[in-house]
Design an enzyme around this catalytic site. Structure first.
Site, short mmCIF file in Angstrom:
data_model
loop_
_atom_site.label_atom_id
_atom_site.label_comp_id
_atom_site.label_asym_id
_atom_site.label_seq_id
_atom_site.Cartn_x
_atom_site.Cartn_y
_atom_site.Cartn_z
N HIS A 150 0.79 -1.23 0.00
CA HIS A 150 0.00 0.00 0.00
C HIS A 150 0.82 1.29 0.00
CE1 HIS A 150 -3.38 2.57 0.68
NE2 HIS A 150 -4.18 1.63 1.15
N GLN B 226 -14.09 3.19 1.30
CA GLN B 226 -14.89 2.83 0.13
C GLN B 226 -13.95 2.46 -1.01
OE1 GLN B 226 -18.78 4.54 -1.95
NE2 GLN B 226 -17.07 5.90 -2.31
N SER C 178 -9.40 11.15 -0.20
CA SER C 178 -8.34 11.49 -1.15
C SER C 178 -8.02 12.98 -1.10
CB SER C 178 -8.77 11.12 -2.57
OG SER C 178 -7.82 11.58 -3.52
#
Length: 547
Positions: A247, A479, A362
């Site tokens: 990640h 999400q 984000s």
């Protein structure tokens, strides 16, 4: 990340599908080399703002490197406009713990065709089963980072090992050709909670996810991984396929877009059952290791640690089929806001309180922006979930029993609207750069770097118990929307916490729920049940006529 399973009838089907994924990755790499990715722009909340594209250029050719105190990253330098693209590129293919180096572009012959890549994969699928006593060095990448760093330093002392490690680090990506997990793997779920249930001879979605996340253990596919690599494409002989990604280089959105592009390319072509023509290419290089007894002991120790972690993972894929984002949108609410409040209600119904909740937001509107933290456990959410959780009271009137709620529907609607407004504002603030967590993190790290001595205390705010409590995320959410029927998940970040990713579809919502069996307070089965009940009573509230 799990993709819909394929139907493979022969080993050629596996090789052909794999070669198409690799060929599509090479197409994408050529776009990156030209720096020709179109700039994405925000579609809401000050729409039209350009979004930083840096993450997209850090996915292929990237790897995480272990350090004793701090890890580092290797990222293949991307040519600037006008620069010549690289003459040679390679990938790593792992099959039955054996690593192979497959050149996909060479200075003397250019880029390999799909048929040529297919021939290389067929060779590996034929060769690897003939080998024995392959050292499962890949297990070291699942060990504690400081111990893996020490082990890697010792491996690098040998020139052959050093070259092997450098080839892995600099490869575009890793392809894992797996064996299927037994259909009974991790069958500790309560009946009726898992989306598809366990059927003899058929692997369910939870089983598939375990294979993508960790491989299933040292006796299955966990040694068939290199967990430091940013992109690992996983293809199993029984048709299971997906992704395991590291990640630190990029967020899920950038990785999902790339991998869905590869899968859509492979899916769009007709099944090609023709055996590729004989290739003049040499076979792929088997990467070898020179191991001392201490190296083998470390591999054994790493394998045991990883095995224990895998056994402790309480994970399930829960498909809620009562409704999806179409109904949610009809309520004039963002699906993300709605699902976040459903998670708060589910947690409160289980524990009688809320907890610090992480949701990634984000921040790509800013140069090199990654994410900030949407904190969903607001005072408004607490007031609403408390009202939704009030017990009913019964009253006897003659022979007739009357049931009534302590909080009226009108009051619940009012509190719901306030919770929606607060959650929406929290989300907007974060994506526009007004979140608190990244700023506080920067200040904390700056304070550490500018302290006169290592023993100097940090500013009081960072030592206060409330700061520590606020950063103990017992509910870590995200999400991860996809355009295909795929889903992505991850583990919890606290011993007594939950991981909860969600993927809203038109008429359903896919949840990936994780916890640890060793925790005395968590259970993904109970959380899934509470989540289902919460989503149902929310729909009931929002569809009842006002009184």
């Amino acid at each position: 990340m799990v993709f819909p399973p394929r139907k493979f009838t022969t080993i050629l089907d596996v090789a052909r599908f794999t070669s198409r994924l690799i060929d599509a990755a090479m197409d994408h790499k050529e776009i990156l080399d030209k720096r020709a990715l179109p700039i994405e722009r925000a579609t809401s909340r000050e729409p039209g703002q350009p979004l930083c594209m840096a993450q997209y250029y850090r996915i292929l050719g990237a790897s995480r490197l272990p350090g004793r105190k701090r890890d580092s990253q290797y990222v293949t330098p991307t040519p600037q406009k006008g620069d010549k693209p690289p003459d040679s590129e390679h990938i790593i293919v792992i099959c039955r713990s054996q690593l192979y180096c497959v050149p996909v572009r060479a200075a003397d012959r250019g880029r390999l065709t799909e048929d040529e890549i297919c021939s290389q994969i067929l060779y590996i699928l034929d060769d690897a089963p003939c080998l024995s006593n392959i050292p499962p060095v890949g297990l070291l990448t699942g060990w504690k980072r400081s111990l893996w760093a020490e082990a890697r330093e010792d491996l690098m002392k040998d020139d052959k090992n050093k070259r092997t490690l450098e080839l892995i680090t600099k490869s575009l990506l890793v392809v894992c050709l797996d064996e299927a997990l037994p259909s009974t793997f991790n069958c500790r779920l309560q009946r009726g909670v898992c989306g598809k249930g366990h059927t003899a001879g058929i692997r369910d979605e939870t089983n598939l996810f375990h294979q993508m996340l960790h491989g299933g253990g040292i006796g299955l596919n966990s040694a068939n991984r290199w967990f430091d690599k940013t992109i690992q494409l996983i293809i199993s002989g029984d048709g299971a396929c997906g992704l395991c990604y590291e990640h630190s280089n990029a967020e899920g959105v950038a990785v999902i877009q790339l991998v869905e592009k590869l899968w859509n390319h492979a899916d769009s072509l007709d099944q090609n059952s023709e055996v590729p023509a004989s290739s003049h290419l040499p076979p792929p290089e088997k990467l070898e290791w020179v191991l001392e007894p201490s190296d083998r002991q470390r591999i054994e120790d790493a394998g045991q640690v990883l095995e224990n972690l895998i056994k402790d993972l309480d994970f399930q894929v829960f498909r809620f089929t009562g409704y999806g984002k179409e109904f949610i949108k009809s309520c004039k609410v963002s699906p993300d806001v709605y699902i976040q409040l459903a998670l708060q209600l589910a947690y409160y119904r289980l524990y009688g309180k809320l907890t610090a909740t992480y949701e990634s937001a984000s921040t790509r509107r800013f140069r090199l922006g990654r994410v900030d933290c949407i904190r969903s456990a607001t005072p408004e959410a607490l007031a609403w979930v408390q009202a939704m959780s009030q017990p009913k009271e019964d009253d006897e009137m003659g022979n007739k029993k009357v049931t009534f709620h302590l909080v009226s529907d009108e009051k619940k609607h009012l509190l719901w609207n306030e919770a929606v407004i607060a959650q929406t504002q929290e989300m907007v603030d974060n994506i526009l750069g007004l979140g608190i967590d990244i700023h506080l993190l920067g200040l904390r790290e700056a304070a550490r770097e500018t302290s006169p001595t290592a023993a100097s205390p940090l500013p009081e705010i960072f030592l206060d118990p409330s700061y520590r409590l606020a950063n103990k995320f017992l509910l870590s959410t995200s999400q991860v929307a996809t355009t295909t029927d795929s889903f992505m998940g991850y583990g919890p970040v606290e011993p007594d916490g939950y991981g909860a990713s969600y993927n809203p579809k038109k008429e359903s919502i896919i949840f990936c729920l994780s916890a640890f069996w060793s925790s005395e307070v968590t259970s993904t089965s109970r959380f899934a049940q509470s989540l289902e009940e919460s989503l149902n009573i929310m729909q009931s509230l929002l569809t009842r006529p006002p009184t």
